[in-house]
Design an enzyme around this catalytic site. Structure first.
Site, PDB file in Angstrom:
ATOM      1  N   GLN A   1     -64.543  34.832  34.270  1.00  0.00           N
ATOM      2  CA  GLN A   1     -63.134  35.194  34.460  1.00  0.00           C
ATOM      3  C   GLN A   1     -62.345  34.009  35.008  1.00  0.00           C
ATOM      4  O   GLN A   1     -62.918  33.031  35.468  1.00  0.00           O
ATOM      5  CB  GLN A   1     -63.030  36.383  35.421  1.00  0.00           C
ATOM      6  CG  GLN A   1     -63.731  36.159  36.755  1.00  0.00           C
ATOM      7  CD  GLN A   1     -64.002  37.442  37.527  1.00  0.00           C
ATOM      8  OE1 GLN A   1     -63.385  38.468  37.277  1.00  0.00           O
ATOM      9  NE2 GLN A   1     -64.904  37.375  38.493  1.00  0.00           N
TER      10      GLN A   1
ATOM     11  N   ASP B   1     -65.019  39.095  47.103  1.00  0.00           N
ATOM     12  CA  ASP B   1     -64.182  38.610  48.191  1.00  0.00           C
ATOM     13  C   ASP B   1     -64.859  38.781  49.546  1.00  0.00           C
ATOM     14  O   ASP B   1     -64.409  38.210  50.542  1.00  0.00           O
ATOM     15  CB  ASP B   1     -62.836  39.338  48.172  1.00  0.00           C
ATOM     16  CG  ASP B   1     -63.009  40.847  48.113  1.00  0.00           C
ATOM     17  OD1 ASP B   1     -63.436  41.431  49.126  1.00  0.00           O
ATOM     18  OD2 ASP B   1     -62.734  41.446  47.057  1.00  0.00           O
TER      19      ASP B   1
ATOM     20  N   TYR C   1     -50.380  45.036  46.979  1.00  0.00           N
ATOM     21  CA  TYR C   1     -50.319  45.586  45.617  1.00  0.00           C
ATOM     22  C   TYR C   1     -48.899  45.926  45.170  1.00  0.00           C
ATOM     23  O   TYR C   1     -48.609  45.966  43.982  1.00  0.00           O
ATOM     24  CB  TYR C   1     -51.193  46.833  45.495  1.00  0.00           C
ATOM     25  CG  TYR C   1     -52.674  46.555  45.335  1.00  0.00           C
ATOM     26  CD1 TYR C   1     -53.216  45.315  45.654  1.00  0.00           C
ATOM     27  CD2 TYR C   1     -53.531  47.527  44.851  1.00  0.00           C
ATOM     28  CE1 TYR C   1     -54.561  45.067  45.509  1.00  0.00           C
ATOM     29  CE2 TYR C   1     -54.885  47.285  44.699  1.00  0.00           C
ATOM     30  CZ  TYR C   1     -55.395  46.062  45.034  1.00  0.00           C
ATOM     31  OH  TYR C   1     -56.734  45.831  44.878  1.00  0.00           O
TER      32      TYR C   1
ATOM     33  N   GLU D   1     -47.695  48.714  45.020  1.00  0.00           N
ATOM     34  CA  GLU D   1     -47.750  50.023  44.372  1.00  0.00           C
ATOM     35  C   GLU D   1     -48.870  50.817  45.052  1.00  0.00           C
ATOM     36  O   GLU D   1     -49.788  50.230  45.626  1.00  0.00           O
ATOM     37  CB  GLU D   1     -48.003  49.903  42.864  1.00  0.00           C
ATOM     38  CG  GLU D   1     -49.295  49.198  42.476  1.00  0.00           C
ATOM     39  CD  GLU D   1     -49.368  48.878  40.982  1.00  0.00           C
ATOM     40  OE1 GLU D   1     -48.718  49.562  40.174  1.00  0.00           O
ATOM     41  OE2 GLU D   1     -50.095  47.933  40.626  1.00  0.00           O
TER      42      GLU D   1
ATOM     43  N   TYR E   1     -57.455  48.391  51.707  1.00  0.00           N
ATOM     44  CA  TYR E   1     -58.232  48.539  50.476  1.00  0.00           C
ATOM     45  C   TYR E   1     -59.706  48.705  50.828  1.00  0.00           C
ATOM     46  O   TYR E   1     -60.382  49.625  50.362  1.00  0.00           O
ATOM     47  CB  TYR E   1     -58.042  47.310  49.576  1.00  0.00           C
ATOM     48  CG  TYR E   1     -58.877  47.384  48.306  1.00  0.00           C
ATOM     49  CD1 TYR E   1     -58.326  47.829  47.118  1.00  0.00           C
ATOM     50  CD2 TYR E   1     -60.233  47.019  48.308  1.00  0.00           C
ATOM     51  CE1 TYR E   1     -59.087  47.930  45.962  1.00  0.00           C
ATOM     52  CE2 TYR E   1     -60.998  47.118  47.163  1.00  0.00           C
ATOM     53  CZ  TYR E   1     -60.435  47.564  45.993  1.00  0.00           C
ATOM     54  OH  TYR E   1     -61.189  47.674  44.856  1.00  0.00           O
TER      55      TYR E   1
ATOM     56  N   ASP F   1     -75.842  39.514  37.179  1.00  0.00           N
ATOM     57  CA  ASP F   1     -75.157  40.513  36.374  1.00  0.00           C
ATOM     58  C   ASP F   1     -75.615  41.906  36.826  1.00  0.00           C
ATOM     59  O   ASP F   1     -76.810  42.170  36.946  1.00  0.00           O
ATOM     60  CB  ASP F   1     -75.508  40.253  34.902  1.00  0.00           C
ATOM     61  CG  ASP F   1     -74.669  41.084  33.960  1.00  0.00           C
ATOM     62  OD1 ASP F   1     -73.918  41.952  34.436  1.00  0.00           O
ATOM     63  OD2 ASP F   1     -74.777  40.875  32.743  1.00  0.00           O
ATOM     64  N   CYS F   2     -74.659  42.786  37.097  1.00  0.00           N
ATOM     65  CA  CYS F   2     -74.969  44.126  37.618  1.00  0.00           C
ATOM     66  C   CYS F   2     -75.900  44.950  36.736  1.00  0.00           C
ATOM     67  O   CYS F   2     -76.805  45.623  37.232  1.00  0.00           O
ATOM     68  CB  CYS F   2     -73.680  44.950  37.692  1.00  0.00           C
ATOM     69  SG  CYS F   2     -72.855  44.830  39.230  1.00  0.00           S
TER      70      CYS F   2
ATOM     71  N   ASP G   1     -66.938  48.139  43.282  1.00  0.00           N
ATOM     72  CA  ASP G   1     -65.694  47.370  43.391  1.00  0.00           C
ATOM     73  C   ASP G   1     -65.543  46.422  42.198  1.00  0.00           C
ATOM     74  O   ASP G   1     -64.913  45.376  42.290  1.00  0.00           O
ATOM     75  CB  ASP G   1     -65.717  46.574  44.709  1.00  0.00           C
ATOM     76  CG  ASP G   1     -64.351  45.991  45.048  1.00  0.00           C
ATOM     77  OD1 ASP G   1     -63.338  46.576  44.638  1.00  0.00           O
ATOM     78  OD2 ASP G   1     -64.308  44.945  45.728  1.00  0.00           O
TER      79      ASP G   1
END
Lengths: 357, 357
Positions: A147, A200, A345, A347, A176, A249-250, A270
């Site tokens: 990404q 994060d 956010y 929102e 969050y 990788d999950c 998440d």
């Protein structure tokens, strides 16, 4: 220096076509003073439209629409004088109001849009609204194998993590992390926890404080350096007394856990939000979400809880689709949801708690 | 139907003037397909600039700036076809990327700006950023003797009270009310409370739940009808067991209280935020703020607390000015401040607690 577009709209109760030319003639003196050259465009009956070009590449578009709307856009180039531009806009607004004899319902002058700036301040919300952030610095900008990862500094929110153009988390966003951990209603002490994503470090950082037995975190990209207020020092080591971070990788790891019969008290997903749309081009994201959901429920103990984010509260269709999906799982589940204000956010965001019936 | 402006910016690592004409020629076929007529404008060396006018009054502005920035704006008129517009924008973006051989740093396409719509969705933040709200209805819009009062409905925040163009409070904003009451750290039971302003009823509604001895509220405009989630039924009667609402100008009433020697345990000033700027034209607002502050401190008991809002956390200069003012009062005070996320504000807000030394 700036390249900016200044816009305003003026609404009138009504405006007859005959008034157009008087209004326009009245404005011409302002553009003449500014040494701007007029071009009138033929709209084939869609009101009056003129453009004006001036010094420094300054360019203005004036439209008098039928049914009482006047719009004015001014494009400025790098090096244009901000005070001069403000004066021009003020003069224009004043003159227009005078020409229309105060017969004005509403004048709306928008903050100038910055175009092509090095620091991009516009990051639309999940429900597609235009919002400008107070971003003043690009802290980090790289493409990983998975990404695009940006970390931008906001004056009020601190560093903001932006993944593939979506605002992911800012240093201001403890709400969050608290919401996706069950909003303080859960007892993590002595529990086994699986975190999917969360690069994060926010969830891990909060969870280790709660004395769990063991936290396993599966993550592909981490950002231990630039989100210190979020992750503290917890990502400096991939292994601690009560946690282990697997940079993998999950999906294959989750599959292995299922095969081994490994289970957890809490699974916190998440990885991604619920896809914004239910359109065919989003099908692969929905497919991924279903796969992760299915595997997560398989590694969840019968007394356990699965936490995940939904999306913006306004995206009722996508959230409805997700809830329908929850009703169709091979293992019967129940769920509750909560609407939370995450500061950066701009929102309101929906979070889900899911458990086995 | 819509009148909208669609904007995008494309950043390139660099673009030689020689590349301009090739890029522009490449795009012309798209505009020809759309039967749009080109006008080239002389920028006197400030890059390439052309406008295109088409059916339905559709109007496009294409600029190729020097130093690698391409901007494109498309103005659409009422009745224009949204799908067609999207197709044009998609085609243009694709073609530009092809023409530039993928040599593109960043493409930014902004959500379309609605111009002159009946329901205005743009309410800039106190720190001057452009933000679009999810507003879908004008619930109320009137000029009182003192101010313009708008109540607009937001999908996610509920009804929003907007006074003179500033977002004041939404039904989602209990965190505002909690913050200006001391964030749950105070004991209101048996206390005498003075509320200045707060016409939305939020503070009064929360305060009566805490069993105070008596609440006196001074307010000029009320909105008991459209902010029910905020005020409940507390404004339906101006007098209750433990409260009294005086619809009067604050200043003379406060002066009378001072003369009578009337004092309060808590004074909550919800009248105005700290003025955004310290410019001379704001002097009358600062004057009013100083007057209210002075009178409020006079009616505050020595053990009492004075609560008030500051402004957006980013407005450090104005907030600094306010704090300096607090240091210069004839009665010596101390203060603390707190930064709170008020959902509908889309920016972090500062609240002050002030007490006598």
């Amino acid at each position: 220096t700036m390249r900016s577009t200044h816009m305003f709209s003026i609404c009138l109760p009504s405006l007859l076509p005959a008034d157009h030319s008087a209004t326009v003639r009245g404005l011409q003196s302002i553009f003449q003073e500014q040494e701007m050259t007029e071009t009138v465009h033929d709209t084939e009956g869609h009101g009056y439209l003129a453009t004006f070009i001036g010094k420094n590449g300054r360019f203005a578009i004036l439209r008098v629409h039928s049914h009482g709307l006047v719009t004015f856009d001014l494009q400025c180039c790098e090096g244009d004088d901000i005070t001069q531009v403000d004066n021009l806009l003020n003069a224009l607004e004043k003159k227009l109001k005078a020409l229309l004899h105060g017969n004005v319902q509403r004048v709306k002058r928008l903050p100038a849009l910055q175009r092509g700036a090095e620091v991009d301040r516009y990051w639309p919300t999940a429900d597609g609204r235009l919002v400008e952030y107070d971003i003043d610095e690009v802290v980090y900008d790289k493409d990983s194998a998975y990404q695009n990862i940006k970390i931008l500094h906001s004056q009020q929110f601190g560093n903001i993590l932006i993944l593939n153009g979506d605002v992911n988390l800012a240093e201001s966003d403890l709400p969050y992390t608290q919401a996706i951990m069950g909003s303080g209603r859960e007892c993590y002490a002595g529990k086994e926890v699986l975190i999917l994503g969360g690069g994060d470090g926010g969830i891990l950082c909060e969870a280790v404080k709660l004395k769990p037995k063991m936290i396993t975190m599966l993550v592909i990209d981490g950002c231990r350096k630039h989100m210190r207020k979020t992750c503290g020092n917890v990502l400096d080591n991939l292994k601690g007394d009560c946690y282990e971070v697997l940079v993998e990788d999950c999906v294959p790891v989750l599959k292995k856990f299922v095969e081994e019969g490994r289970t957890f008290d809490y699974v916190i997903n998440d990885l991604t939000a619920v896809p914004i749309s239910t359109a065919p081009e989003e099908e692969s994201t929905w497919e991924f979400l279903r796969l992760i959901l299915d595997l997560s429920i398989k590694v969840l103990r019968s007394s356990g809880k699965y936490f995940t984010q939904g999306n913006c509260v306004n995206l009722t269709e996508a959230l409805g689709e997700y809830e329908e999906l929850l009703g169709k799982l091979s293992c019967k589940v129940d769920f509750s949801k909560e609407v939370v204000c995450v500061p950066s956010y701009l929102e309101l965001w929906v979070f889900y708690t899911i458990w086995k019936k």
